[in-house]
Design a protein around this motif. Sequence first.
Motif, PDB file in Angstrom:
ATOM      1  N   PRO A1123       0.831  -1.222   0.000  1.00 56.01           N
ATOM      2  CA  PRO A1123       0.000   0.000   0.000  1.00 56.01           C
ATOM      3  C   PRO A1123       0.860   1.265   0.000  1.00 56.01           C
ATOM      4  N   GLU A1124       0.270   2.352  -0.442  1.00 58.08           N
ATOM      5  CA  GLU A1124       0.974   3.635  -0.435  1.00 58.08           C
ATOM      6  C   GLU A1124       1.340   4.021   0.998  1.00 58.08           C
ATOM      7  N   VAL A1125       2.497   4.628   1.143  1.00 57.36           N
ATOM      8  CA  VAL A1125       2.988   5.025   2.460  1.00 57.36           C
ATOM      9  C   VAL A1125       2.681   6.496   2.678  1.00 57.36           C
ATOM     10  N   LYS A1126       1.786   6.764   3.608  1.00 56.62           N
ATOM     11  CA  LYS A1126       1.512   8.137   4.009  1.00 56.62           C
ATOM     12  C   LYS A1126       1.789   8.335   5.496  1.00 56.62           C
ATOM     13  N   GLY A1127       2.307   7.306   6.136  1.00 58.39           N
ATOM     14  CA  GLY A1127       2.607   7.371   7.556  1.00 58.39           C
ATOM     15  C   GLY A1127       2.481   5.986   8.156  1.00 58.39           C
ATOM     16  N   PRO A1128       2.804   5.839   9.431  1.00 59.37           N
ATOM     17  CA  PRO A1128       2.692   4.535  10.088  1.00 59.37           C
ATOM     18  C   PRO A1128       1.246   4.047  10.121  1.00 59.37           C
ATOM     19  N   ILE A1129       1.090   2.754  10.426  1.00 53.95           N
ATOM     20  CA  ILE A1129      -0.249   2.159  10.499  1.00 53.95           C
ATOM     21  C   ILE A1129      -1.038   2.780  11.646  1.00 53.95           C
ATOM     22  N   LEU A1130      -0.406   2.839  12.817  1.00 57.94           N
ATOM     23  CA  LEU A1130      -1.057   3.391  13.998  1.00 57.94           C
ATOM     24  C   LEU A1130      -0.465   4.754  14.300  1.00 57.94           C
ATOM     25  N   PRO A1131      -1.275   5.691  14.732  1.00 58.35           N
ATOM     26  CA  PRO A1131      -0.727   7.004  15.102  1.00 58.35           C
ATOM     27  C   PRO A1131       0.087   6.911  16.382  1.00 58.35           C
ATOM     28  N   SER A1132       0.890   7.933  16.618  1.00 58.15           N
ATOM     29  CA  SER A1132       1.746   7.918  17.815  1.00 58.15           C
ATOM     30  C   SER A1132       0.933   7.967  19.097  1.00 58.15           C
ATOM     31  N   ASP A1133      -0.288   8.485  19.052  1.00 60.02           N
ATOM     32  CA  ASP A1133      -1.122   8.560  20.250  1.00 60.02           C
ATOM     33  C   ASP A1133      -2.151   7.428  20.285  1.00 60.02           C
ATOM     34  N   TRP A1134      -1.800   6.275  19.727  1.00 60.11           N
ATOM     35  CA  TRP A1134      -2.745   5.159  19.683  1.00 60.11           C
ATOM     36  C   TRP A1134      -3.201   4.706  21.078  1.00 60.11           C
ATOM     37  N   PRO A1135      -2.439   4.882  22.174  1.00 56.64           N
ATOM     38  CA  PRO A1135      -2.983   4.496  23.485  1.00 56.64           C
ATOM     39  C   PRO A1135      -4.281   5.227  23.852  1.00 56.64           C
ATOM     40  N   PHE A1136      -4.543   6.403  23.260  1.00 53.30           N
ATOM     41  CA  PHE A1136      -5.784   7.135  23.533  1.00 53.30           C
ATOM     42  C   PHE A1136      -6.870   6.817  22.503  1.00 53.30           C
ATOM     43  N   GLN A1186       6.622  10.012  25.372  1.00 55.39           N
ATOM     44  CA  GLN A1186       7.263  11.332  25.299  1.00 55.39           C
ATOM     45  C   GLN A1186       7.078  11.989  23.941  1.00 55.39           C
ATOM     46  N   SER A1187       6.862  11.200  22.916  1.00 57.72           N
ATOM     47  CA  SER A1187       6.682  11.786  21.585  1.00 57.72           C
ATOM     48  C   SER A1187       5.336  12.491  21.449  1.00 57.72           C
ATOM     49  N   ILE A1188       4.414  12.230  22.392  1.00 57.22           N
ATOM     50  CA  ILE A1188       3.112  12.901  22.350  1.00 57.22           C
ATOM     51  C   ILE A1188       3.198  14.162  23.201  1.00 57.22           C
ATOM     52  N   PRO A1189       2.895  15.332  22.675  1.00 54.78           N
ATOM     53  CA  PRO A1189       2.949  16.559  23.493  1.00 54.78           C
ATOM     54  C   PRO A1189       1.988  16.481  24.675  1.00 54.78           C
ATOM     55  N   THR A1190       2.387  17.122  25.770  1.00 51.41           N
ATOM     56  CA  THR A1190       1.527  17.137  26.961  1.00 51.41           C
ATOM     57  C   THR A1190       0.177  17.769  26.650  1.00 51.41           C
ATOM     58  N   ALA A1191       0.168  18.796  25.817  1.00 56.25           N
ATOM     59  CA  ALA A1191      -1.098  19.435  25.451  1.00 56.25           C
ATOM     60  C   ALA A1191      -2.004  18.455  24.719  1.00 56.25           C
ATOM     61  N   ALA A1192      -1.425  17.605  23.873  1.00 56.64           N
ATOM     62  CA  ALA A1192      -2.227  16.616  23.165  1.00 56.64           C
ATOM     63  C   ALA A1192      -2.803  15.586  24.137  1.00 56.64           C
ATOM     64  N   LYS A1193      -2.014  15.213  25.125  1.00 56.16           N
ATOM     65  CA  LYS A1193      -2.527  14.272  26.128  1.00 56.16           C
ATOM     66  C   LYS A1193      -3.705  14.874  26.892  1.00 56.16           C
ATOM     67  N   LEU A1194      -3.575  16.135  27.318  1.00 53.76           N
ATOM     68  CA  LEU A1194      -4.677  16.784  28.029  1.00 53.76           C
ATOM     69  C   LEU A1194      -5.913  16.917  27.129  1.00 53.76           C
ATOM     70  N   ALA A1195      -5.686  17.238  25.860  1.00 54.32           N
ATOM     71  CA  ALA A1195      -6.817  17.367  24.941  1.00 54.32           C
ATOM     72  C   ALA A1195      -7.554  16.037  24.804  1.00 54.32           C
ATOM     73  N   ARG A1196      -6.803  14.948  24.779  1.00 56.73           N
ATOM     74  CA  ARG A1196      -7.466  13.648  24.694  1.00 56.73           C
ATOM     75  C   ARG A1196      -8.191  13.292  25.979  1.00 56.73           C
ATOM     76  N   LEU A1197      -7.635  13.706  27.121  1.00 57.66           N
ATOM     77  CA  LEU A1197      -8.331  13.453  28.382  1.00 57.66           C
ATOM     78  C   LEU A1197      -9.618  14.272  28.474  1.00 57.66           C
ATOM     79  N   MET A1198      -9.638  15.431  27.828  1.00 56.69           N
ATOM     80  CA  MET A1198     -10.866  16.233  27.841  1.00 56.69           C
ATOM     81  C   MET A1198     -12.021  15.513  27.173  1.00 56.69           C
ATOM     82  N   CYS A1199     -11.706  14.547  26.298  1.00 53.78           N
ATOM     83  CA  CYS A1199     -12.768  13.776  25.652  1.00 53.78           C
ATOM     84  C   CYS A1199     -13.592  13.001  26.677  1.00 53.78           C
ATOM     85  N   VAL A1200     -13.025  12.734  27.860  1.00 60.10           N
ATOM     86  CA  VAL A1200     -13.790  12.054  28.918  1.00 60.10           C
ATOM     87  C   VAL A1200     -15.002  12.892  29.302  1.00 60.10           C
TER      88      VAL A1200
END
Length: 1432
Positions: A1123-1136, A1186-1200
């Motif tokens: 398949p065409e490569v546009k990035g990894p299969i899973l995003p770096s923030d896949w734990p969220f 560590q590759s996920i910015p802290t702001a991105a982590k907080l933004a994902r927690l706001m989804c709760v």
Amino acid sequence: MLSRPKPGESEADLLRFQNQFLAARACPAVKIVKKADKRKGKEGSTDAERPPLQDSKDVVMLDGFPDTLPTLTPAPPKKSKSASVHFEDEDPEERLESHDRHITAVFSKIIERDTSAQAVTIPVPTGDPFPRTFHRSEIKSEVQVGSGRKSIFAQKMAAKRAAEKAATAPSAAECEQVRSAAPDALDPVGSAGEPPLFSIRDDKDGDFLTSQCPCLITGEGLGSQKSEQEAQAIHKENLEKLQSMSEEEILQEQAKLLAQLDPSLVAFLKSQRGNNEGQKKELKMELNRPEEFLESLPVAQHGVRSSLSMQESDMEEHVRKEENTKVEIMDDDLPVKPRKEWIHMDNVEFEKLEWMKDLPSPRQRKTKKGMQARFSLKGELIPADADLPTHLGLHHHGEEAERAGYSLQELFHLSRSQVTQQRTLALQVLGRIVQRARAGEFASSLKGSILRLLLDAGFLFLLRFSLDDAVENVMAASVGALRALLVSLDDEKYLDWTFSWYQGMAAFPFVPNNEEEEEEEEEELNGTEKSQDKKLKDENKPDPDVARYDVVKGLLKTRIQHRLRYILEVVQPVPTVVLDVLHILTHIARHSSEACSQLLDCPRLIETIVREFLPTQWDPKVAEPGFLLTSLHGVACASAMKFIRVLASGGRNATARLLNKFEMKSRLSRFIAEDPLDLPLPKEEAVRLSTEAFRLWAVAAGYGQACDLYSDLYPVLVRILQSLPELLSTKSPVVELSVQRAAAVVTLLTHVTQTAGYTAELQAKLSSNESEDSEPIPPPPVAWSQVSGLQPFLERSLKKILPQISQTETWQILQPLTTACVIFLGVYYSAYSQQPSVNPVDCLEELEHLTSEMLLPLLSQPAIDGMWDLLRPCSALCNPLSCSSAPESVSSIASLSCTGGKPPLSLLGSKSPFPFLTALLFLINNITHIHKGLTSKYSSVLGFRGLKDYLHQSWQTGPPSVTPSSAWILRHEYHLQYFVLALARRMAGTCPDYTQHASLHHCVAMALLSRLLPGSEHLAHEVLLDLAFNPEFLPEGKAGGPEAADFSDILHLGTSAKLAQPGSAAAFLPKVTRGALLRESYQNLPSIRSCYLSHFVHLQPTLTRSQVFYQGRNYLIQSMLLPEVKGPILPSDWPFFPLISLYNKVTNAETRGAVLNSLPLDLINTVTWNLQWVLLLETWRSKILQSIPTAAKLARLMCVFLTGSDLFLEAPIHRYTAALLSVYCQPKALDSLNLDAPLPGLASFHDLYISLLEQFEGVSFGDPLFGVFVLLPLQKRFSVHLRLSVFGEHTNILRALGVPLQQFPVPLERYVSPPEDNLNLLRLYFRTLVTGALRHTWCPVLYVVAVAHVNSFIFSQESTTQEIDAARKSMLRKTWLLVDENLKKHLLYYRLLNAESPLGFDLYEQLPPMRLKYLQIVTQKEITENAPALDS
């Protein structure tokens, strides 16, 4: 009566009327009266009478007309000009027609007027885009020259000349001298050695032949600055004509003239002769005066100044001296010295000789600005100060004439020349420049990218237009340039090198991964609909727009395949051009499956290539040494076979068409059955052709096709296998090519073995009729019994080759073959264990024998230890620059950046251990999978120091950038890491001492999950299934990890902040320690794994395709292109991911206007498991995230809080969210928090925060945890718009933001420092305080913040604008007049923050003197020193 011609009648009708008129002998209605030509006598003049033409002027000869005018006899006597009368309104054209009766009167000989003395002025530059136009009304003020009607242009030019003469006019005294001397002083004709003038008699008329000045012609009518020179030249021409005539001829011509001219005109001419002699005598008398001199006259055009000395000399001597001086001065400056014997070189024209001068030496400009790049004919960059000789042909350009070489602009211009050689040369040079640019030769010398500049300038379509040229040389040059632009032979070399690696046959398509991002209107479209929609959009775009982001796709839109077919079939160019065309077609075939289809559908393209370049027989003279191959048509070519192989990689349907429709099966048999040494081709070409034939067969076998050839060619294959050990002793110059051929044979046998391994399974399905819904797949025509005899041959060869591992040079040559043999054994035993006809015990015994006899001795060799140590130096992850894009890589052309070769210590280098170690780990994994009892025997593999160092560094490096040049290299490295982890998974349950490696391998697994590329979905699934959530890889859960977390919280290790956890608004929740939460999370790992696997179900289609590849189910493989490569299969923030997925589901439903009343039944469990997994990673694997910015982590927690109305009030969700919040509120995390930077996966944090505020207003119930998430973004260093949103548009939440100061985990200093400077926000602070919307009992945190900022503002005495100064004084007066005494005291007496105080800040008991004085000045009241103090 004869009829008149009517409109519309043709010339034939006119001729018919003429014949009728002549036949009727009628009288003409008009009588033509012919008058004698005044310029001729009775007898026509002859050529001898005509004055000689001046050869220095251009002469146009008309062959169809006589040189002399027809004689008019009898000729009337010529009248004087004064006797002719013209009327003012008479048309000049009619007058001319009435006088000139013969065309030779005008078109006899056209002599160009000498304009060398004309002054050329450069137009005055203006700021306007076009020259200023003038109206004819402006002519009124111009100088009117002469009489009669003149055009506007003539009037303009006359006025210009008058102005120039007025500007350069000398003084009155000098003017008289210059006027009389100018005709002789400026005469450029003549030299010192001129013979004396001829005289025929001694009378007065004979003096004319010795006269140096014309008697009649003055040149005043010419209107030129050099009109006198023109008159003198005519006079000189007349004298030379007279000298060439005899006395009798002169007298005869004189009699003719006197007979034709009017007597009065003859008398006038004689009187003019007398006047001229008088003027000449006066001039001689003036020149003889010693006290007077003539100022030297400048000759501007030549840059030569002459000083004329004319004292005591007559006119002739003066002229000769002047000419001598002039020639002497010119000789010093001229590039060519004129000589007397040279004909027609007496008139030296400096402008025309200027280009013959030596060029000034080039110099490097001392400026910071770059100079224009210039290139040689070989495409080399020429330094700006290079002084090259002119005979090299590098100076034929106008700009920067002293610099050698040609710029890109000049080459572009030359490529559109009408001269074939110029077009060819320009395209050849441009192709060489592109070739060198792709090699990186200009990276350090030039600013910017040459390829990008050329493509932006239209270079691609210049080549495409040139391909359509009818001239073969131009066509060949454009093909070469296009090959240089598209194809990198080094890329192809390394792709062939990795063909026999593990999964090396599959490759990523050459599609640029940065195509134009287009907004999709329908996000719910599936993949097929999206691809069809994108295809339609590309078809509607113009070719240049498509080529801007994908060159190959743009070329296919121009139907380039049809033109290349025409070149191969009809033009039949030389072998070099043929090879270039085949390389271009190969590159296009690597682009995509769609490109392969277009090539296959091109009429007669494949037929021509197979017929002309893959014939079954050809002239054997080709193989003779020294034979010059003039045409490649009719001769077998390895490049053609490679093109067919790459085309077959595009899909199983394309392969079936090639094998059957285009008769490639017979070609395979032809080139495989015969030994390369017996082929009538050069040895290297024969080996390459045989190698490509085996690779094509391997690709076909990879689809389960062409396996019927296996039984036919089995003797040939066995003979090749028997000869493998002979490669050890071979010293042939083609030994490397022979090893590549042998590796291709083993790769073919590997795929045939894979295909045969599923024959029994397909046969059983076909006989049991299980697949009623779908058409049954027929079993391949090769059975397991036919391939079972291959293993002894290869195992025996491997045993002989492996001892060479210590010989570095020999091992580097044999490594491709060794790698292929090890992969074959792994595939063989994997399929062998699944055969129903095989005894399992026999299989296990063979594996034990292989382990003890071959693999364990191999692992104990020191050379293997050294190979593990080479992993880190050769790794692409540890050395990102080794797979970085080339300096001249452009986004629209996919390239592997291998130009110039890879260094030995790189993943593709000659010393790379990756291919062999990957194959070895693949074999070991298959052995331990089949025979689990052998797992412990391979425990030493994970203990190698080099492997551990490599793994430790690889997972800690940042995520690599995914480009076409890095993706295919990283894919091979990820294979090695996966096999290490798969072996570790088997070790974890059997080896007791494995625990020491568990944490390292888990970190590698987690990093690999976010790095695996498309096509490796099977590997990602296996890592998620067996590694990521495996408790064995989290030893902290058993070794006191939860207790350590509790102890860390008690001692506040690593942080000075209090780890306060906000309470819940729903009910009183018992306080739970972080250790207890970790322990619970560790126990729920199986449930967490199931949760994540269920949320990755959208990858199922691609997972199925990937499993087919890695499991070797060849009969299901659709294409060898990944398949065409546009990035990894899973995003770096896949734990969220589960949390984000639920939020998107709710948001999309609300966007469509639907109310989502029912969420998934296990919503609470899903969110809880997601939070548990994130808490485990943040506590025990914090570096992974560590590759996920802290702001991105907080933004994902706001989804709760944004998912569901009261989801956050559930006890487990509330606890884990609070625990994660305490992690993200630690000082290091707060310092790294940046809400202003773009966040991955989030269009706008401001929009998300507004949604959070609206959700808080609606469903928060004043929950302190929710309140902390609202307060976090309001820190002073973040955008002021977030604070304005709260205090301006959503002031209602201030009543519910009751987060106690003791439960707020963020230090208040981050909110009050530095002081607020936004006047609007300060006014909002003051307004909410004064109106009572913000109170300490409702929102203590923001109350403290507002009081602190308002206090700092009203007592600030810094110099600022008048508006701000007036605002703070007004605010201070209003504060002084407040009725609310508590608020007044807080605003006036605020001192410092104090977290221990109930208010959150301390107050002054008395205002400091400076503040007191300032308050008194502002409020204009008497405030004594005993001002009221605060109540204690």
